[in-house]
Design a protein around this motif. Structure first.
Motif, PDB file in Angstrom:
ATOM      1  N   UNK A 131       0.843  -1.191   0.000  1.00  0.00           N
ATOM      2  CA  UNK A 131       0.000   0.000   0.000  1.00  0.00           C
ATOM      3  C   UNK A 131       0.884   1.248   0.000  1.00  0.00           C
ATOM      4  N   UNK A 132       0.617   2.196  -0.899  1.00  0.00           N
ATOM      5  CA  UNK A 132       1.400   3.411  -0.978  1.00  0.00           C
ATOM      6  C   UNK A 132       1.077   4.391   0.130  1.00  0.00           C
ATOM      7  N   UNK A 133       1.929   5.436   0.250  1.00  0.00           N
ATOM      8  CA  UNK A 133       1.746   6.405   1.326  1.00  0.00           C
ATOM      9  C   UNK A 133       0.405   7.117   1.231  1.00  0.00           C
ATOM     10  N   UNK A 134       0.011   7.571   0.039  1.00  0.00           N
ATOM     11  CA  UNK A 134      -1.220   8.345  -0.100  1.00  0.00           C
ATOM     12  C   UNK A 134      -2.428   7.563   0.395  1.00  0.00           C
ATOM     13  N   UNK A 135      -2.503   6.295   0.052  1.00  0.00           N
ATOM     14  CA  UNK A 135      -3.640   5.480   0.494  1.00  0.00           C
ATOM     15  C   UNK A 135      -3.584   5.238   1.992  1.00  0.00           C
ATOM     16  N   UNK A 136      -2.379   4.925   2.494  1.00  0.00           N
ATOM     17  CA  UNK A 136      -2.227   4.692   3.932  1.00  0.00           C
ATOM     18  C   UNK A 136      -2.586   5.936   4.723  1.00  0.00           C
ATOM     19  N   UNK A 137      -2.148   7.090   4.234  1.00  0.00           N
ATOM     20  CA  UNK A 137      -2.437   8.344   4.922  1.00  0.00           C
ATOM     21  C   UNK A 137      -3.928   8.643   4.912  1.00  0.00           C
ATOM     22  N   UNK A 138      -4.568   8.437   3.768  1.00  0.00           N
ATOM     23  CA  UNK A 138      -6.008   8.691   3.663  1.00  0.00           C
ATOM     24  C   UNK A 138      -6.785   7.802   4.627  1.00  0.00           C
ATOM     25  N   UNK A 139      -6.423   6.545   4.727  1.00  0.00           N
ATOM     26  CA  UNK A 139      -7.104   5.622   5.635  1.00  0.00           C
ATOM     27  C   UNK A 139      -6.848   5.995   7.091  1.00  0.00           C
ATOM     28  N   UNK A 140      -5.643   6.448   7.388  1.00  0.00           N
ATOM     29  CA  UNK A 140      -5.288   6.883   8.744  1.00  0.00           C
ATOM     30  C   UNK A 140      -6.164   8.054   9.177  1.00  0.00           C
ATOM     31  N   UNK A 141      -6.294   9.058   8.311  1.00  0.00           N
ATOM     32  CA  UNK A 141      -7.100  10.232   8.653  1.00  0.00           C
ATOM     33  C   UNK A 141      -8.582   9.877   8.715  1.00  0.00           C
ATOM     34  N   UNK A 142      -9.067   9.070   7.779  1.00  0.00           N
ATOM     35  CA  UNK A 142     -10.472   8.667   7.788  1.00  0.00           C
ATOM     36  C   UNK A 142     -10.823   7.897   9.051  1.00  0.00           C
ATOM     37  N   UNK A 143      -9.907   7.074   9.510  1.00  0.00           N
ATOM     38  CA  UNK A 143     -10.138   6.315  10.751  1.00  0.00           C
ATOM     39  C   UNK A 143     -10.350   7.251  11.931  1.00  0.00           C
ATOM     40  N   UNK A 144      -9.507   8.276  12.046  1.00  0.00           N
ATOM     41  CA  UNK A 144      -9.619   9.198  13.175  1.00  0.00           C
ATOM     42  C   UNK A 144     -10.799  10.149  13.012  1.00  0.00           C
ATOM     43  N   UNK A 145     -11.122  10.513  11.790  1.00  0.00           N
ATOM     44  CA  UNK A 145     -12.315  11.341  11.569  1.00  0.00           C
ATOM     45  C   UNK A 145     -13.572  10.584  11.983  1.00  0.00           C
ATOM     46  N   UNK A 146     -13.607   9.292  11.677  1.00  0.00           N
ATOM     47  CA  UNK A 146     -14.774   8.486  12.022  1.00  0.00           C
ATOM     48  C   UNK A 146     -14.975   8.318  13.506  1.00  0.00           C
ATOM     49  N   UNK A 147     -13.890   8.485  14.281  1.00  0.00           N
ATOM     50  CA  UNK A 147     -13.974   8.310  15.733  1.00  0.00           C
ATOM     51  C   UNK A 147     -14.222   9.624  16.466  1.00  0.00           C
ATOM     52  N   UNK A 148     -14.377  10.737  15.728  1.00  0.00           N
ATOM     53  CA  UNK A 148     -14.505  12.042  16.363  1.00  0.00           C
ATOM     54  C   UNK A 148     -15.794  12.747  15.942  1.00  0.00           C
ATOM     55  N   UNK A 149     -16.211  13.662  16.801  1.00  0.00           N
ATOM     56  CA  UNK A 149     -17.366  14.500  16.507  1.00  0.00           C
ATOM     57  C   UNK A 149     -17.051  15.933  16.923  1.00  0.00           C
ATOM     58  N   UNK A 150     -17.901  16.854  16.517  1.00  0.00           N
ATOM     59  CA  UNK A 150     -17.794  18.236  16.964  1.00  0.00           C
ATOM     60  C   UNK A 150     -16.474  18.892  16.618  1.00  0.00           C
ATOM     61  N   UNK A 151     -15.959  19.682  17.556  1.00  0.00           N
ATOM     62  CA  UNK A 151     -14.742  20.454  17.325  1.00  0.00           C
ATOM     63  C   UNK A 151     -13.525  19.558  17.154  1.00  0.00           C
ATOM     64  N   UNK A 152     -13.485  18.409  17.823  1.00  0.00           N
ATOM     65  CA  UNK A 152     -12.341  17.508  17.670  1.00  0.00           C
ATOM     66  C   UNK A 152     -12.254  17.006  16.230  1.00  0.00           C
ATOM     67  N   UNK A 153     -13.396  16.743  15.618  1.00  0.00           N
ATOM     68  CA  UNK A 153     -13.399  16.337  14.205  1.00  0.00           C
ATOM     69  C   UNK A 153     -13.057  17.534  13.311  1.00  0.00           C
ATOM     70  N   UNK A 154     -13.654  18.695  13.612  1.00  0.00           N
ATOM     71  CA  UNK A 154     -13.390  19.885  12.815  1.00  0.00           C
ATOM     72  C   UNK A 154     -11.935  20.296  12.864  1.00  0.00           C
ATOM     73  N   UNK A 155     -11.322  20.163  14.030  1.00  0.00           N
ATOM     74  CA  UNK A 155      -9.914  20.533  14.156  1.00  0.00           C
ATOM     75  C   UNK A 155      -9.034  19.622  13.298  1.00  0.00           C
ATOM     76  N   UNK A 156      -9.368  18.346  13.252  1.00  0.00           N
ATOM     77  CA  UNK A 156      -8.601  17.422  12.416  1.00  0.00           C
ATOM     78  C   UNK A 156      -8.769  17.771  10.941  1.00  0.00           C
ATOM     79  N   UNK A 157      -9.970  18.121  10.549  1.00  0.00           N
ATOM     80  CA  UNK A 157     -10.220  18.486   9.152  1.00  0.00           C
ATOM     81  C   UNK A 157      -9.470  19.755   8.767  1.00  0.00           C
ATOM     82  N   UNK A 158      -9.398  20.712   9.696  1.00  0.00           N
ATOM     83  CA  UNK A 158      -8.755  21.995   9.396  1.00  0.00           C
ATOM     84  C   UNK A 158      -7.257  21.998   9.689  1.00  0.00           C
TER      85      UNK A 158
END
Length: 223
Positions: free
Chosen positions: A1-28
Motif C-alpha cells: 500500500x502506498x503512502x497516499x492510500x495509507x495516509x487517507x485511511x489513517x485520517x479517515x479512521x480518526x475522523x470516524x472516531x470524532x465528533x464536533x470540534x475535535x473532528x473539525x480541528x482534524x479536518x482543518x
C-alpha cells in the motif's frame, strides 16, 4: 500500500472516531506540514501509524483546549510531536505568545508528555537528519527501531550517545567515568562495538596501540 492510500485511511479512521470540534480541528488542522512529516519522517522510521493520534486534544493550564499536531503512545509513555514553521512559531510570535508557548510545553511535560518539536524546514529539506534524531530519542524507550541484525543493547546505545556528546573521539577513560566501569570492562565494551561495526579503532600510526575509537557515521541511521 502506498503512502497516499495509507495516509487517507489513517485520517479517515480518526475522523470516524470524532465528533464536533475535535473532528473539525482534524479536518482543518492536519495540513501540508503534518502530512509531510508523516511521509518524510514517520513512515521511514516506523512504516505504519500505530499508536499515532493526529490533532490530539489536551486541556492546557488555562483550562482551554490545545490541539497538538500528533500524540504518539508507546505503552504507558506519551509523546507530543509539534511541527513548527518559522513564520507561525517565530516570525509572527510576540513576547506574550512566546511565553504562552513555553509555559504550555512545560505544562505538557508536567502532565507526563514528552514534547518533541521539529522544524518544518528540517522535515522538508533534511528529513534523514530528523529520522536519525527521532530514532535516537525513541530507541531509549523500546528494544529496537531497527532490524534484528543491527539491534543494540542498552550499554551500546549509551556509548553511542556518549560519543556524540564528546568534542573528540571516544576513549576508554570516557566510558570508565560515565558508567562507571573499570578499564578492562570499558575496553571490552569498545572492542565489542568495533566487532559489531559501530566504532572504528584509531591508530596514531600503523601498529600502535589503540587509544581512541571513532563513531562510524554510516551506522547512525540504524541507531
Amino acid at each position: 500500500m502506498g503512502f497516499e492510500q495509507s495516509h487517507a485511511e489513517f485520517i479517515e479512521h480518526h475522523l470516524g472516531a470524532r465528533t464536533g470540534e475535535r473532528r473539525g480541528r482534524l479536518e482543518r488542522g492536519h495540513s501540508h506540514g503534518e502530512k509531510l512529516f508523516l511521509e518524510n519522517v514517520w513512515c521511514p522510521l516506523y512504516g505504519n501509524f500505530d499508536g499515532l493520534h493526529p490533532e490530539f486534544e489536551i486541556v492546557d493550564f488555562r483550562g482551554k483546549s490545545y490541539f497538538a499536531d500528533f500524540m504518539f503512545r508507546m505503552g504507558f509513555l506519551k509523546f507530543v510531536i509539534e511541527i513548527k514553521g518559522f513564520n507561525s512559531h517565530v516570525k509572527e510570535m510576540d513576547r506574550h505568545k512566546f511565553c504562552a508557548d513555553a509555559n504550555r510545553e512545560l505544562y505538557m511535560q508536567g502532565l507526563g508528555y514528552r514534547v518533541l518539536s521539529v522544524a518544518y524546514d528540517s522535515i522538508a529539506n533534511h528529513p534523514e537528519q530528523v529520522v536519525v534524531l527521532f530514532r535516537m530519542i525513541l530507541s531509549q524507550f523500546q528494544s529496537t527501531l531497527a532490524s534484528p541484525d543491527v539491534r543494540m543493547g542498552v550499554f551500546e546505545k549509551e556509548i553511542v550517545r556518549l560519543a556524540l556528546t564528546l568534542p573528540r573521539r571516544i576513549r576508554p577513560k570516557d566510558v570508565e567515568s560515565h558508567f562507571p566501569a573499570n578499564h578492562r570492562t570499558a575496553v571490552a565494551w569498545l572492542r565489542a562495538m568495533v566487532a559489531k561495526g559501530w566504532l572504528s579503532p584509531v591508530h596514531a600510526h600503523p601498529g600502535s596501540k589503540v587509544l581512541e575509537y571513532e563513531l562510524r557515521q554510516d551506522r547512525l541511521s540504524f541507531f
